[in-house]
Design a protein around this motif. Structure first.
Motif, mmCIF file in Angstrom:
data_model
loop_
_atom_site.group_PDB
_atom_site.id
_atom_site.type_symbol
_atom_site.label_atom_id
_atom_site.label_comp_id
_atom_site.label_asym_id
_atom_site.label_seq_id
_atom_site.Cartn_x
_atom_site.Cartn_y
_atom_site.Cartn_z
ATOM 1 N N ASP A 127 7.053 -4.632 -2.817
ATOM 2 C CA ASP A 127 6.646 -3.299 -2.348
ATOM 3 C C ASP A 127 5.392 -3.373 -1.489
ATOM 4 O OD1 ASP A 127 8.763 -2.023 -3.594
ATOM 5 O OD2 ASP A 127 7.607 -1.462 -5.369
ATOM 6 N N GLU A 128 4.415 -4.197 -1.886
ATOM 7 C CA GLU A 128 3.192 -4.323 -1.095
ATOM 8 C C GLU A 128 3.490 -4.935 0.276
ATOM 9 O OE1 GLU A 128 -0.456 -4.930 -4.222
ATOM 10 O OE2 GLU A 128 1.037 -6.531 -4.108
ATOM 11 N N ASN A 131 5.315 -2.294 2.356
ATOM 12 C CA ASN A 131 4.358 -1.258 2.750
ATOM 13 C C ASN A 131 3.547 -1.715 3.964
ATOM 14 O OD1 ASN A 131 2.725 1.103 2.596
ATOM 15 N ND2 ASN A 131 1.216 -0.022 1.404
ATOM 16 N N ARG A 132 3.077 -2.935 3.918
ATOM 17 C CA ARG A 132 2.290 -3.469 5.030
ATOM 18 C C ARG A 132 3.154 -3.605 6.286
ATOM 19 N NH1 ARG A 132 -3.069 -4.284 6.439
ATOM 20 N NH2 ARG A 132 -3.095 -5.917 7.996
ATOM 21 N N LEU A 159 1.060 -10.639 -4.749
ATOM 22 C CA LEU A 159 1.834 -9.754 -3.893
ATOM 23 C C LEU A 159 3.156 -9.383 -4.537
ATOM 24 C CD1 LEU A 159 1.436 -11.388 -0.363
ATOM 25 C CD2 LEU A 159 0.117 -9.541 -1.385
ATOM 26 N N THR A 160 3.536 -8.139 -4.321
ATOM 27 C CA THR A 160 4.853 -7.676 -4.745
ATOM 28 C C THR A 160 5.666 -7.383 -3.490
ATOM 29 O OG1 THR A 160 4.251 -5.341 -4.767
ATOM 30 C CG2 THR A 160 3.897 -6.595 -6.821
ATOM 31 N N ASP A 205 -2.393 -7.204 -0.363
ATOM 32 C CA ASP A 205 -2.556 -6.850 -1.778
ATOM 33 C C ASP A 205 -3.211 -5.479 -1.927
ATOM 34 O OD1 ASP A 205 -2.713 -6.935 -4.538
ATOM 35 O OD2 ASP A 205 -4.425 -8.294 -4.557
ATOM 36 N N VAL A 206 -2.398 -4.450 -1.963
ATOM 37 C CA VAL A 206 -2.892 -3.075 -1.995
ATOM 38 C C VAL A 206 -3.651 -2.772 -3.285
ATOM 39 C CG1 VAL A 206 -2.191 -0.642 -1.971
ATOM 40 C CG2 VAL A 206 -1.055 -2.291 -0.468
ATOM 41 N N ASN A 207 -3.132 -3.208 -4.420
ATOM 42 C CA ASN A 207 -3.762 -2.864 -5.697
ATOM 43 C C ASN A 207 -4.857 -3.844 -6.122
ATOM 44 O OD1 ASN A 207 -2.324 -5.076 -6.599
ATOM 45 N ND2 ASN A 207 -0.969 -3.923 -7.952
#
Length: 147
Positions: A107-108, A111-112, A104-105, A97-99
């Protein structure tokens, strides 16, 4: 309470006690686990029997799914699976969870995955071969965990 129900309750309580005992042990620095802090309801620095029992009771509270006042092995097993699955899901969300919104999306996750793949691809050729994979087995107990 029948013998079977009592045996199931004792087995579940024993498993919970063992798990909590592991979580409540002090580490080498004298720090208590997070669960100890949550179990210490009055924040006194020690646990009374009531605080300790309340922690176990809270974990078993949802096990009696049919509401008959008895927890079967199946009900207890289902509750244990649910608790473990939720714990794993929380860890996964924390890691990906970047943001920081608690969800979770795609994109996240991608990205990981890209970051993890880049760490595995030691020679930066865009592919991972067997020699780049983390070693498992004797002497290689540390997991390859990207930040």
């Amino acid at each position: 309470m029948t013998f079977l129900a009592l045996a199931g309750l004792l087995g579940a309580a024993t498993a919970q006690v063992q798990a909590q005992d592991d979580d409540m042990r002090q580490d080498g620095k004298g720090n208590h686990g997070m669960r100890f802090e949550r179990a210490d309801a009055d924040q006194s620095g020690d646990l009374t029997f009531e605080e300790y029992a309340a922690t176990i009771d809270a974990r078993l509270a949802n096990a009696d799914t049919d509401g008959d006042g008895r927890m079967t092995v199946g009900e207890i097993a289902d509750e244990i699976v649910r608790i473990r699955a939720e714990r794993q899901a929380r860890r996964l969300v924390r890691r990906f969870d970047v943001n920081g919104d608690g969800a979770l999306t795609a994109d996240e996750i991608e990205n990981r995955q890209r970051k993890m793949f880049a760490l595995l691809d030691r020679n930066d050729d865009g592919m991972v071969d067997r020699s780049e994979m983390p070693r498992r087995g004797k002497g290689h107990h540390r997991r390859h965990r990207p930040q």
